[in-house]
Design a protein around this motif. Structure first.
Motif, PDB file in Angstrom:
ATOM      1  N   UNK A  70       0.841  -1.203   0.000  1.00 39.39           N
ATOM      2  CA  UNK A  70       0.000   0.000   0.000  1.00 39.39           C
ATOM      3  C   UNK A  70       0.877   1.254   0.000  1.00 39.39           C
ATOM      4  N   UNK A  71       1.982   1.206   0.728  1.00 39.88           N
ATOM      5  CA  UNK A  71       2.930   2.327   0.707  1.00 39.88           C
ATOM      6  C   UNK A  71       3.456   2.553  -0.708  1.00 39.88           C
ATOM      7  N   UNK A  72       3.816   1.459  -1.384  1.00 38.78           N
ATOM      8  CA  UNK A  72       4.299   1.555  -2.757  1.00 38.78           C
ATOM      9  C   UNK A  72       3.214   2.124  -3.671  1.00 38.78           C
ATOM     10  N   UNK A  73       1.984   1.688  -3.492  1.00 37.11           N
ATOM     11  CA  UNK A  73       0.868   2.215  -4.280  1.00 37.11           C
ATOM     12  C   UNK A  73       0.716   3.713  -4.027  1.00 37.11           C
ATOM     13  N   UNK A  74       0.872   4.123  -2.775  1.00 38.15           N
ATOM     14  CA  UNK A  74       0.796   5.545  -2.455  1.00 38.15           C
ATOM     15  C   UNK A  74       1.878   6.345  -3.162  1.00 38.15           C
ATOM     16  N   UNK A  75       3.099   5.822  -3.188  1.00 37.77           N
ATOM     17  CA  UNK A  75       4.203   6.505  -3.882  1.00 37.77           C
ATOM     18  C   UNK A  75       3.924   6.610  -5.384  1.00 37.77           C
ATOM     19  N   UNK A  76       3.478   5.503  -5.962  1.00 40.35           N
ATOM     20  CA  UNK A  76       3.204   5.512  -7.407  1.00 40.35           C
ATOM     21  C   UNK A  76       2.037   6.440  -7.745  1.00 40.35           C
ATOM     22  N   UNK A  77       1.052   6.497  -6.864  1.00 39.31           N
ATOM     23  CA  UNK A  77      -0.089   7.387  -7.090  1.00 39.31           C
ATOM     24  C   UNK A  77       0.357   8.846  -6.985  1.00 39.31           C
ATOM     25  N   UNK A  78       1.209   9.144  -6.014  1.00 41.70           N
ATOM     26  CA  UNK A  78       1.715  10.511  -5.849  1.00 41.70           C
ATOM     27  C   UNK A  78       2.494  10.964  -7.081  1.00 41.70           C
ATOM     28  N   UNK A  86      -6.251  10.540 -11.163  1.00 40.74           N
ATOM     29  CA  UNK A  86      -5.362   9.673 -10.378  1.00 40.74           C
ATOM     30  C   UNK A  86      -6.139   8.823  -9.381  1.00 40.74           C
ATOM     31  N   UNK A  87      -7.269   9.329  -8.901  1.00 43.42           N
ATOM     32  CA  UNK A  87      -8.066   8.543  -7.948  1.00 43.42           C
ATOM     33  C   UNK A  87      -8.590   7.272  -8.609  1.00 43.42           C
ATOM     34  N   UNK A  88      -9.025   7.374  -9.846  1.00 42.18           N
ATOM     35  CA  UNK A  88      -9.521   6.198 -10.560  1.00 42.18           C
ATOM     36  C   UNK A  88      -8.381   5.224 -10.854  1.00 42.18           C
ATOM     37  N   UNK A  89      -7.213   5.765 -11.187  1.00 39.80           N
ATOM     38  CA  UNK A  89      -6.026   4.932 -11.382  1.00 39.80           C
ATOM     39  C   UNK A  89      -5.687   4.216 -10.074  1.00 39.80           C
ATOM     40  N   UNK A  90      -5.734   4.943  -8.970  1.00 39.33           N
ATOM     41  CA  UNK A  90      -5.469   4.374  -7.650  1.00 39.33           C
ATOM     42  C   UNK A  90      -6.417   3.198  -7.373  1.00 39.33           C
TER      43      UNK A  90
END
Length: 192
Positions: A70-78, A86-90
């Motif tokens: 989830x941390x990695x997903x947060x970094x990639x989303x940022x 980006x929310x839909x991508x997330x």
């Protein structure tokens, strides 16, 4: 009264933890939550004692893997910057993560202490809060959603995965996402 400075974490301890998490991610995704812990230690190149120094049990290890992802997903989303989509991508990436790691999601359902899930839930909400706010500001998402709703969305995205093979998980996930995305859309304000 002065407190002693915390002991610095040894470099090999940091490396061992990283190796254990990488091995656990691979083994648990291949063999599921019941995979032998000895295999995880072996793949990480450490002994069983080292595994237990870092993680008290299978649940703690699985939660650490999920938190890291989830941390990695947060970094990639940022990295997507101010993109309101980006929310839909997330959400799409979160759904893909859940399809791949359906076995790990089972650990969340079986955690005995709700406090054990607090770090995972916090990271999930932090990862999605910014993209949610940008999507709302652009009028793409309902205004009444908040970061706490991201937890609910994640729960819905992972629903129906028990005992399902990957093809069925993909089909369920696509349908759930279609329903969710429709429900998340901004609605025109009612005439007063």
């Amino acid at each position: 009264m002065s407190h002693p400075a915390p002991k610095p974490v040894r470099k090999d301890a940091v490396q061992n933890r990283a190796a254990l998490l990488a091995a656990a991610r691979a083994v648990l995704s291949e063999q599921g939550l019941d995979a032998p812990l000895d295999l995880i230690a072996e793949r990480a190149g450490v002994g069983r004692g080292t595994l237990y120094r870092h993680f008290a049990d299978r649940t703690e290890l699985a939660l650490a893997v999920l938190e890291e992802e989830v941390e990695d997903l947060g970094r990639r989303t940022a990295q997507r910057g101010d993109d309101p989509d980006a929310f839909f991508w997330f959400l799409d990436q979160l759904a893909q993560h859940m399809i791949r790691n359906a076995g790990l999601a089972g650990v969340v359902r079986n955690v005995r202490s709700p406090d054990a899930l607090t770090p995972l839930r916090r990271r999930l909400m932090e990862a999605g809060a910014g993209p949610l706010a940008r999507a709302q500001a652009a009028g793409l998402v309902r205004e009444d959603l908040g970061p706490m709703d991201i937890r609910l969305i994640a729960t819905l995205l992972g629903a129906g995965f028990q005992n399902a093979d990957e093809a069925e998980r993909r089909a369920v996930s696509e349908r759930v996402r279609a329903l969710l995305l429709d429900g998340l859309k901004a609605r025109p304000r009612e005439a007063r």
